[in-house]
Design a protein around this motif. Structure first.
Motif, PDB file in Angstrom:
ATOM      1  N   ALA A  19       1.187  -1.180   0.041  1.00 32.97           N
ATOM      2  CA  ALA A  19      -0.312  -0.127   0.230  1.00 32.97           C
ATOM      3  C   ALA A  19       1.008   1.312  -0.318  1.00 32.97           C
ATOM      4  CB  ALA A  19      -0.658   0.238   1.196  1.00 32.97           C
ATOM      5  N   GLY A  20       1.411   1.308   0.465  1.00 34.99           N
ATOM      6  CA  GLY A  20       3.117   2.221   0.857  1.00 34.99           C
ATOM      7  C   GLY A  20       3.113   2.646  -1.057  1.00 34.99           C
ATOM      8  N   ILE A  21       3.702   1.877  -1.386  1.00 34.64           N
ATOM      9  CA  ILE A  21       3.927   2.458  -3.123  1.00 34.64           C
ATOM     10  C   ILE A  21       2.838   2.845  -3.688  1.00 34.64           C
ATOM     11  CG2 ILE A  21       4.358   1.001  -4.878  1.00 34.64           C
ATOM     12  CD1 ILE A  21       6.770  -0.932  -3.396  1.00 34.64           C
ATOM     13  N   HIS A  22       1.755   1.409  -3.274  1.00 35.19           N
ATOM     14  CA  HIS A  22       0.654   2.673  -4.317  1.00 35.19           C
ATOM     15  C   HIS A  22       0.449   4.110  -3.897  1.00 35.19           C
ATOM     16  CE1 HIS A  22      -1.429  -0.828  -5.145  1.00 35.19           C
ATOM     17  NE2 HIS A  22      -0.854  -1.961  -4.164  1.00 35.19           N
ATOM     18  N   ARG A  23       0.860   4.423  -2.846  1.00 39.65           N
ATOM     19  CA  ARG A  23       0.197   6.419  -2.155  1.00 39.65           C
ATOM     20  C   ARG A  23       1.682   6.905  -2.658  1.00 39.65           C
ATOM     21  NH1 ARG A  23       1.637   4.942   3.049  1.00 39.65           N
ATOM     22  NH2 ARG A  23      -0.917   4.292   3.142  1.00 39.65           N
ATOM     23  N   VAL A  24       2.453   6.643  -2.780  1.00 41.88           N
ATOM     24  CA  VAL A  24       3.967   7.175  -3.209  1.00 41.88           C
ATOM     25  C   VAL A  24       3.491   7.580  -5.062  1.00 41.88           C
ATOM     26  CG1 VAL A  24       6.007   7.309  -4.133  1.00 41.88           C
ATOM     27  CG2 VAL A  24       5.513   6.217  -2.189  1.00 41.88           C
ATOM     28  N   VAL A  25       3.135   5.941  -5.772  1.00 38.22           N
ATOM     29  CA  VAL A  25       2.499   6.088  -7.069  1.00 38.22           C
ATOM     30  C   VAL A  25       1.729   7.235  -7.518  1.00 38.22           C
ATOM     31  CG1 VAL A  25       1.736   5.367  -8.932  1.00 38.22           C
ATOM     32  CG2 VAL A  25       3.306   4.029  -8.022  1.00 38.22           C
ATOM     33  N   CYS A  26      -0.220   7.641  -6.489  1.00 44.89           N
ATOM     34  CA  CYS A  26      -0.755   8.313  -6.965  1.00 44.89           C
ATOM     35  C   CYS A  26      -0.344  10.079  -6.687  1.00 44.89           C
ATOM     36  CB  CYS A  26      -1.895   7.649  -5.667  1.00 44.89           C
ATOM     37  SG  CYS A  26      -2.446   6.071  -6.362  1.00 44.89           S
ATOM     38  N   THR A  27       0.464   9.480  -5.403  1.00 40.87           N
ATOM     39  CA  THR A  27       1.105  10.576  -5.038  1.00 40.87           C
ATOM     40  C   THR A  27       2.184  11.616  -6.441  1.00 40.87           C
ATOM     41  OG1 THR A  27       1.102  10.563  -2.775  1.00 40.87           O
ATOM     42  CG2 THR A  27       2.465  12.346  -3.216  1.00 40.87           C
ATOM     43  N   THR A  28       2.721  10.830  -7.016  1.00 44.01           N
ATOM     44  CA  THR A  28       3.337  11.697  -7.365  1.00 44.01           C
ATOM     45  C   THR A  28       2.870  11.632  -8.890  1.00 44.01           C
ATOM     46  OG1 THR A  28       5.023   9.365  -6.916  1.00 44.01           O
ATOM     47  CG2 THR A  28       5.882  10.698  -9.355  1.00 44.01           C
ATOM     48  N   ASN A  29       1.838  11.036  -9.286  1.00 42.21           N
ATOM     49  CA  ASN A  29       1.274  11.358 -10.110  1.00 42.21           C
ATOM     50  C   ASN A  29      -0.012  12.726 -10.403  1.00 42.21           C
ATOM     51  OD1 ASN A  29       1.582   9.037 -12.146  1.00 42.21           O
ATOM     52  ND2 ASN A  29       0.201   8.053 -12.046  1.00 42.21           N
TER      53      ASN A  29
END
Length: 61
Positions: A19-29
């Protein structure tokens, strides 16, 4: 429907991450979508001679 099935192969591995990686990807987008108009505005004008000019350019756009 063919488009959905073809892209499913690329989307499924994304869900295997934590879930942490999902959050980083979404934040980056999100950050990239906010920066995109500024990037386009500055690149359309070419070289800007000073930081003040750059700030004015971004403020106008």
């Amino acid at each position: 429907m063919r488009l959905g099935r073809g892209s499913c192969e690329r989307l499924v591995p994304f869900f295997k991450f934590d879930a942490g990686i999902h959050r980083v990807v979404c934040t980056t987008n999100t950050i990239e979508s906010i920066k995109a108009p500024y990037r386009r505005s500055v690149s359309a004008r070419g070289h800007l001679p000073s930081e003040t000019t750059t700030i004015r350019c971004l403020y106008i756009s």
